[in-house]
Design an enzyme around this catalytic site. Sequence first.
Site, PDB file in Angstrom:
ATOM      1  N   LYS A  70       2.868   9.756   8.477  1.00  0.00           N
ATOM      2  CA  LYS A  70       2.182   8.922   9.787  1.00  0.00           C
ATOM      3  C   LYS A  70       2.257   9.533  11.162  1.00  0.00           C
ATOM      4  O   LYS A  70       1.460  10.641  11.866  1.00  0.00           O
ATOM      5  CB  LYS A  70       1.911   7.611   9.905  1.00  0.00           C
ATOM      6  CG  LYS A  70       1.045   7.349   8.726  1.00  0.00           C
ATOM      7  CD  LYS A  70      -0.239   5.865   8.889  1.00  0.00           C
ATOM      8  CE  LYS A  70      -1.133   5.841   7.749  1.00  0.00           C
ATOM      9  NZ  LYS A  70      -0.417   4.764   6.964  1.00  0.00           N
TER      10      LYS A  70
ATOM     11  N   PHE B 167       0.736  -1.436   0.519  1.00  0.00           N
ATOM     12  CA  PHE B 167      -0.267  -0.451  -0.377  1.00  0.00           C
ATOM     13  C   PHE B 167       1.104   1.282  -0.013  1.00  0.00           C
ATOM     14  O   PHE B 167       1.972   1.461   0.897  1.00  0.00           O
ATOM     15  CB  PHE B 167      -0.455  -0.004   1.275  1.00  0.00           C
ATOM     16  CG  PHE B 167      -1.571   1.242   1.316  1.00  0.00           C
ATOM     17  CD1 PHE B 167      -2.617   0.738   0.858  1.00  0.00           C
ATOM     18  CD2 PHE B 167      -1.399   2.250   1.698  1.00  0.00           C
ATOM     19  CE1 PHE B 167      -3.269   2.057   0.036  1.00  0.00           C
ATOM     20  CE2 PHE B 167      -1.931   3.296   1.956  1.00  0.00           C
ATOM     21  CZ  PHE B 167      -3.502   3.980   0.983  1.00  0.00           C
TER      22      PHE B 167
ATOM     23  N   ASP C  88       9.189   2.232   1.458  1.00  0.00           N
ATOM     24  CA  ASP C  88       8.010   3.736   2.219  1.00  0.00           C
ATOM     25  C   ASP C  88       7.811   2.972   3.243  1.00  0.00           C
ATOM     26  O   ASP C  88       7.366   2.200   4.389  1.00  0.00           O
ATOM     27  CB  ASP C  88       6.882   2.889   1.464  1.00  0.00           C
ATOM     28  CG  ASP C  88       5.345   3.528   2.207  1.00  0.00           C
ATOM     29  OD1 ASP C  88       5.463   4.506   2.610  1.00  0.00           O
ATOM     30  OD2 ASP C  88       4.222   4.207   1.698  1.00  0.00           O
TER      31      ASP C  88
HETATM   32  C1  LIG Z   1      -1.430   5.277   5.477  1.00  0.00           C
HETATM   33  C2  LIG Z   1       0.114   4.705   4.089  1.00  0.00           C
HETATM   34  C3  LIG Z   1       0.778   5.298   2.762  1.00  0.00           C
HETATM   35  C4  LIG Z   1      -0.446   6.704   2.312  1.00  0.00           C
HETATM   36  O1  LIG Z   1      -0.516   8.238   3.509  1.00  0.00           O
HETATM   37  P1  LIG Z   1      -1.551   8.957   3.319  1.00  0.00           P
HETATM   38  O2  LIG Z   1      -1.314  10.229   4.444  1.00  0.00           O
HETATM   39  O3  LIG Z   1      -2.964   8.630   3.616  1.00  0.00           O
HETATM   40  O4  LIG Z   1      -1.746   9.757   1.814  1.00  0.00           O
HETATM   41  C5  LIG Z   1       0.921   4.991   2.195  1.00  0.00           C
HETATM   42  N1  LIG Z   1       1.981   4.127   2.525  1.00  0.00           N
HETATM   43  C6  LIG Z   1       1.979   3.367   3.877  1.00  0.00           C
HETATM   44  C7  LIG Z   1       3.112   2.270   3.857  1.00  0.00           C
HETATM   45  C8  LIG Z   1       1.299   3.507   4.348  1.00  0.00           C
HETATM   46  O5  LIG Z   1       0.718   3.053   5.485  1.00  0.00           O
END
Ligand SMILES: *Cc1c(COP(=O)(O)O)cnc(C)c1O
Length: 413
Positions: free
Chosen positions: A254, A140, A225
């Site tokens: 986050k 994701f 990521d």
């Molecule tokens: C939450 C998340 C995103 C997206 O972040 P947003 O602030 O919602 O755009 C991208 N990559 C990972 C691994 C995530 O957990």
Amino acid sequence: MSPSAAAAAERSYWPLMPYPQPAVTFVRGSGSELWDDQGRRYLDFLAGVAVCSLGHSHPRVAEAVCTQAGRLQHVSNLFGNELAPQLAEEIDTLIGDGTRAGGKVFFSNSGAEANECAFKVARRWAGHGRYVVISAYGSFHGRTLATLHATGQPAKHEIFQPLPEGFRHVAWAEPEALIDAIDPSTAAVLLEPVQGESGVNPAPPGYLAAVRKLCDERGVLLILDEVQTGLGRTGRWFGFHHDEVKPDIVTMAKALGNGMPIGACWARREVADALLPGEHATTFGGQPLAASAALATLAVMREENIPARAARMGEILAGGLARIPGVVKVRGRGLLLAAVLAEPRSAEVAARALETGLVVNAVAPDAIRLAPPLLVSEAEIDEAVSLLADAVLSTNSGTVSGTDVRTDREAKS
Ligand SMILES: *Cc1c(COP(=O)(O)O)cnc(C)c1O
């Protein structure tokens, strides 16, 4: 529309797109606790999806934001502010696990935007004709059109086709799958150290190191990521610190502002320098207000030695979850955990838990995600485990007996 249908539509009207009307509305939070608009208390073991790592409304963050709000909130990136460079240097030191890594940082407002920056840096570094980013199935990476395409969940793509070009997916946790996938059009490989949204699946030992080696051999970048895993949650500052690999680009968001919206894309110097002034920018990213929250968050995280705390509390929580009858497996790292259920009833279990005052999330049909604040106490862990055990028991179809599950779990561990 008949008058009664119109009345029903009016009653069901909810002004927020595209979210359904929520079961609970929160009005206040402190530490690991939340209170709803009926005055009921909840234990929060999701922390706004791994965002409020220091707990809700941490006084140091609140104070920093209040002070900064009265001093200077925003000037745009056409001018300097005192906080953004300082924050960038702190992030660079955390990337280096205590010593400066020597890279540069672009600030965004979200995780998806941090990843968008990573794609643009990777394309500029790789040069004309090399633009493909290879990510893993089950990953994701966000909800913008490009990050949606990077997200390795084809079912989410179809209704939004055509998506931006330049994304390809390979099997997760199989370095060999990349050997054929990397071709002359490839700019980078993009991975999460723990796949969060698809059920909390940690990279198996040696996977990231094998991918790093392959990226070096083939001359492509490794982007990690760390939007969910970053900043202490897995028991180290970054998920990749468990694996001793050196990524070229790292994205985070986050937990960075403990609830204030801020994200960051870090790149090592040579890669960062490929993106020239004017080629990427943002109005809000790195503004003093959000940066003040992040500086306060990181200061408290350092003082509390948050990664070590997440590791220790993660052990305790994982141990408690593993003893719940109906939980067949616990996976994850630090305080990013999933309790795997014997039956695919996670939505029911999460709903039941919420009714009894515990906030968790059904991250997969058979898995409950737990990502509490990293300052959670042992007493709060005990309380959450007992509430979750009740929720699992009360949604049990009756075909799973506690004794069977315990035996099964012991056989696996
Ligand atoms: C939450 C998340 C995103 C997206 O972040 P947003 O602030 O919602 O755009 C991208 N990559 C990972 C691994 C995530 O957990």
